[in-house]
Design a protein around this motif. Sequence first.
Motif, mmCIF file in Angstrom:
data_model
loop_
_atom_site.group_PDB
_atom_site.id
_atom_site.type_symbol
_atom_site.label_atom_id
_atom_site.label_comp_id
_atom_site.label_asym_id
_atom_site.label_seq_id
_atom_site.Cartn_x
_atom_site.Cartn_y
_atom_site.Cartn_z
ATOM 1 N N UNK A 56 0.836 -1.202 0.000
ATOM 2 C CA UNK A 56 0.000 0.000 0.000
ATOM 3 C C UNK A 56 0.869 1.249 0.000
ATOM 4 N N UNK A 57 1.842 1.307 0.915
ATOM 5 C CA UNK A 57 2.675 2.497 1.021
ATOM 6 C C UNK A 57 3.587 2.681 -0.186
ATOM 7 N N UNK A 58 4.017 1.597 -0.814
ATOM 8 C CA UNK A 58 4.812 1.746 -2.031
ATOM 9 C C UNK A 58 3.961 2.382 -3.123
ATOM 10 N N UNK A 59 2.719 1.935 -3.239
ATOM 11 C CA UNK A 59 1.809 2.510 -4.237
ATOM 12 C C UNK A 59 1.545 3.981 -3.956
ATOM 13 N N UNK A 60 1.236 4.293 -2.691
ATOM 14 C CA UNK A 60 0.951 5.692 -2.365
ATOM 15 C C UNK A 60 2.218 6.536 -2.344
ATOM 16 N N UNK A 61 3.353 5.905 -2.111
ATOM 17 C CA UNK A 61 4.641 6.598 -2.236
ATOM 18 C C UNK A 61 4.826 7.105 -3.668
ATOM 19 N N UNK A 62 4.580 6.227 -4.643
ATOM 20 C CA UNK A 62 4.709 6.633 -6.045
ATOM 21 C C UNK A 62 3.729 7.754 -6.382
ATOM 22 N N UNK A 63 2.522 7.632 -5.877
ATOM 23 C CA UNK A 63 1.524 8.678 -6.093
ATOM 24 C C UNK A 63 1.965 9.981 -5.429
ATOM 25 N N UNK A 64 2.459 9.895 -4.194
ATOM 26 C CA UNK A 64 2.892 11.069 -3.441
ATOM 27 C C UNK A 64 4.017 11.809 -4.155
ATOM 28 N N UNK A 65 5.057 11.095 -4.532
ATOM 29 C CA UNK A 65 6.210 11.735 -5.180
ATOM 30 C C UNK A 65 5.813 12.302 -6.544
ATOM 31 N N UNK A 66 4.969 11.589 -7.269
ATOM 32 C CA UNK A 66 4.525 12.059 -8.583
ATOM 33 C C UNK A 66 3.699 13.334 -8.462
ATOM 34 N N UNK B 3 1.719 19.644 0.662
ATOM 35 C CA UNK B 3 0.397 19.412 1.246
ATOM 36 C C UNK B 3 -0.534 18.673 0.286
ATOM 37 N N UNK B 4 -0.482 19.009 -0.980
ATOM 38 C CA UNK B 4 -1.326 18.341 -1.971
ATOM 39 C C UNK B 4 -0.985 16.858 -2.058
ATOM 40 N N UNK B 5 0.299 16.563 -2.188
ATOM 41 C CA UNK B 5 0.744 15.172 -2.271
ATOM 42 C C UNK B 5 0.386 14.411 -0.995
ATOM 43 N N UNK B 6 0.556 15.051 0.130
ATOM 44 C CA UNK B 6 0.279 14.423 1.416
ATOM 45 C C UNK B 6 -1.212 14.157 1.607
ATOM 46 N N UNK B 7 -2.051 15.099 1.246
ATOM 47 C CA UNK B 7 -3.498 14.935 1.418
ATOM 48 C C UNK B 7 -4.022 13.751 0.606
ATOM 49 N N UNK B 8 -3.576 13.641 -0.606
ATOM 50 C CA UNK B 8 -4.051 12.552 -1.468
ATOM 51 C C UNK B 8 -3.543 11.201 -0.976
ATOM 52 N N UNK C 275 -2.525 10.409 2.017
ATOM 53 C CA UNK C 275 -3.070 10.117 3.341
ATOM 54 C C UNK C 275 -4.465 9.513 3.248
ATOM 55 N N UNK C 276 -5.278 10.064 2.384
ATOM 56 C CA UNK C 276 -6.633 9.535 2.193
ATOM 57 C C UNK C 276 -6.575 8.093 1.691
ATOM 58 N N UNK C 277 -5.736 7.858 0.699
ATOM 59 C CA UNK C 277 -5.591 6.502 0.156
ATOM 60 C C UNK C 277 -5.037 5.538 1.206
ATOM 61 N N UNK C 278 -4.101 6.014 2.019
ATOM 62 C CA UNK C 278 -3.516 5.167 3.056
ATOM 63 C C UNK C 278 -4.531 4.793 4.131
ATOM 64 N N UNK C 279 -5.371 5.743 4.553
ATOM 65 C CA UNK C 279 -6.372 5.411 5.566
ATOM 66 C C UNK C 279 -7.308 4.324 5.053
ATOM 67 N N UNK C 280 -7.827 4.530 3.866
ATOM 68 C CA UNK C 280 -8.765 3.563 3.305
ATOM 69 C C UNK C 280 -8.114 2.187 3.144
ATOM 70 N N UNK C 281 -6.877 2.172 2.670
ATOM 71 C CA UNK C 281 -6.171 0.905 2.497
ATOM 72 C C UNK C 281 -5.871 0.208 3.806
ATOM 73 N N UNK C 282 -5.483 0.971 4.823
ATOM 74 C CA UNK C 282 -5.193 0.367 6.125
ATOM 75 C C UNK C 282 -6.467 -0.122 6.804
ATOM 76 N N UNK C 283 -7.498 0.678 6.759
ATOM 77 C CA UNK C 283 -8.757 0.341 7.426
ATOM 78 C C UNK C 283 -9.395 -0.915 6.824
ATOM 79 N N UNK C 284 -9.466 -0.961 5.515
ATOM 80 C CA UNK C 284 -10.245 -2.022 4.876
ATOM 81 C C UNK C 284 -9.408 -3.152 4.292
ATOM 82 N N UNK C 285 -8.079 -3.027 4.306
ATOM 83 C CA UNK C 285 -7.262 -4.083 3.720
ATOM 84 C C UNK C 285 -6.151 -4.537 4.658
ATOM 85 N N UNK C 286 -5.271 -3.626 5.065
ATOM 86 C CA UNK C 286 -4.080 -4.016 5.829
ATOM 87 C C UNK C 286 -4.425 -4.490 7.244
#
Length: 132
Positions: free
Chosen positions: A80-90, A107-112, A114-125
């Motif tokens: 999950x974090x590798x995927x959102x890492x790529x999204x964040x840096x991009x 802030x823009x990269x972090x907001x996006x 962070x949202x993806x990470x919460x959903x992924x952690x809550x419902x998957x990880x």
Amino acid sequence: MENIKPKIPTRELATYIAVGILTVLTDMTVYYVLLNYFNHNFAKSLSFFSGTIVAFTLNKFYTFKQRRFFFSELCKFYALYFSTFLINVTINHISLLLTKNVFFSFLTATAISTTLNFLGQKFWVFNSENQQ
């Protein structure tokens, strides 16, 4: 058919936000320090990874209250974090190109991510129903 909406407990969301603030502060502090030594992309990569260490530890034990260790959850977390890492840096990179504003881009990269990470952690990880 019933409309089933996932329930997110208020305590869990509040804890995630508090952990998120600590994670972002870690990410931002490391990022700004490393900007003195490295380019934006490398600095952002290292700062994001630093934040993942804080996020995994605090979210596992405090936000989602998972006490047992599952190797699968560690693998899922880093996938999950590798995927959102790529999204964040991009997003950070594109935003810097468009705005030239480091703080806004951060802030823009972090907001996006962070949202993806919460959903992924809550419902998957850290979803105890999915643990093996």
